[in-house]
Design a protein around this motif. Sequence first.
Motif, short mmCIF file in Angstrom:
data_model
loop_
_atom_site.label_atom_id
_atom_site.label_comp_id
_atom_site.label_asym_id
_atom_site.label_seq_id
_atom_site.Cartn_x
_atom_site.Cartn_y
_atom_site.Cartn_z
N CYS A 22 -54.91 64.73 87.17
CA CYS A 22 -53.69 65.52 87.19
C CYS A 22 -53.99 66.99 86.90
O CYS A 22 -55.06 67.33 86.40
CB CYS A 22 -52.68 65.00 86.18
N PRO A 24 -51.53 69.41 84.95
CA PRO A 24 -50.23 69.64 84.30
C PRO A 24 -49.72 71.06 84.57
O PRO A 24 -50.48 71.92 85.04
CB PRO A 24 -50.53 69.45 82.81
N PRO A 25 -48.45 71.33 84.29
CA PRO A 25 -47.92 72.68 84.52
C PRO A 25 -48.80 73.75 83.88
O PRO A 25 -49.25 73.59 82.75
CB PRO A 25 -46.53 72.64 83.85
N GLN A 27 -51.80 74.52 84.85
CA GLN A 27 -53.21 74.23 85.12
C GLN A 27 -53.46 74.30 86.62
O GLN A 27 -52.67 73.77 87.40
CB GLN A 27 -53.56 72.82 84.64
N CYS A 34 -54.42 62.76 82.29
CA CYS A 34 -53.07 62.21 82.14
C CYS A 34 -53.13 60.69 82.05
O CYS A 34 -53.85 60.05 82.80
CB CYS A 34 -52.18 62.60 83.32
N HIS A 51 -48.74 63.80 80.00
CA HIS A 51 -49.64 64.95 79.92
C HIS A 51 -50.33 64.97 78.56
O HIS A 51 -49.79 64.44 77.57
CB HIS A 51 -48.85 66.25 80.07
N ALA A 94 -46.26 70.37 87.95
CA ALA A 94 -47.40 69.48 87.70
C ALA A 94 -47.78 68.79 89.01
O ALA A 94 -46.96 68.62 89.90
CB ALA A 94 -47.05 68.43 86.65
N ARG A 95 -49.06 68.41 89.10
CA ARG A 95 -49.54 67.66 90.26
C ARG A 95 -50.35 66.48 89.77
O ARG A 95 -51.09 66.58 88.80
CB ARG A 95 -50.40 68.55 91.16
N TYR A 96 -50.16 65.35 90.46
CA TYR A 96 -50.82 64.10 90.09
C TYR A 96 -51.45 63.49 91.33
O TYR A 96 -50.87 63.53 92.41
CB TYR A 96 -49.82 63.09 89.53
#
Length: 109
Positions: A22, A24-25, A27, A34, A51, A94-96
Amino acid sequence: MADAKRAAHKEAVEKADGRIECAPPGQDRFAYSCAIDIVESQDGLFLTLRHPDGGFRRLLVTRDGRGVTAADGAEHAQVTTLAPDLIEVAIGGARYRLPATVRQSTPAK
């Protein structure tokens, strides 16, 4: 993917110990930082993505081929297919990267 990069990725996955990749916001880079909780209920399969700072997102796995949707809140989850077994979900900064079975679209007749 180059052999060295593939080997490094495989090693990172093995050391992830139940974590997902991930960003997170705030980053830019992905890391296996995560945690993921999976809960099956009568309403479907829910994923809680946690997170390192304590923040989290809840997603609902869809049955219609879209992948996942936001389970709560007003923000929309944007899903991008990266590979036949991998999707990237962007929501709230955020991206996962999540394992997934990507359905192939069928041509219209």
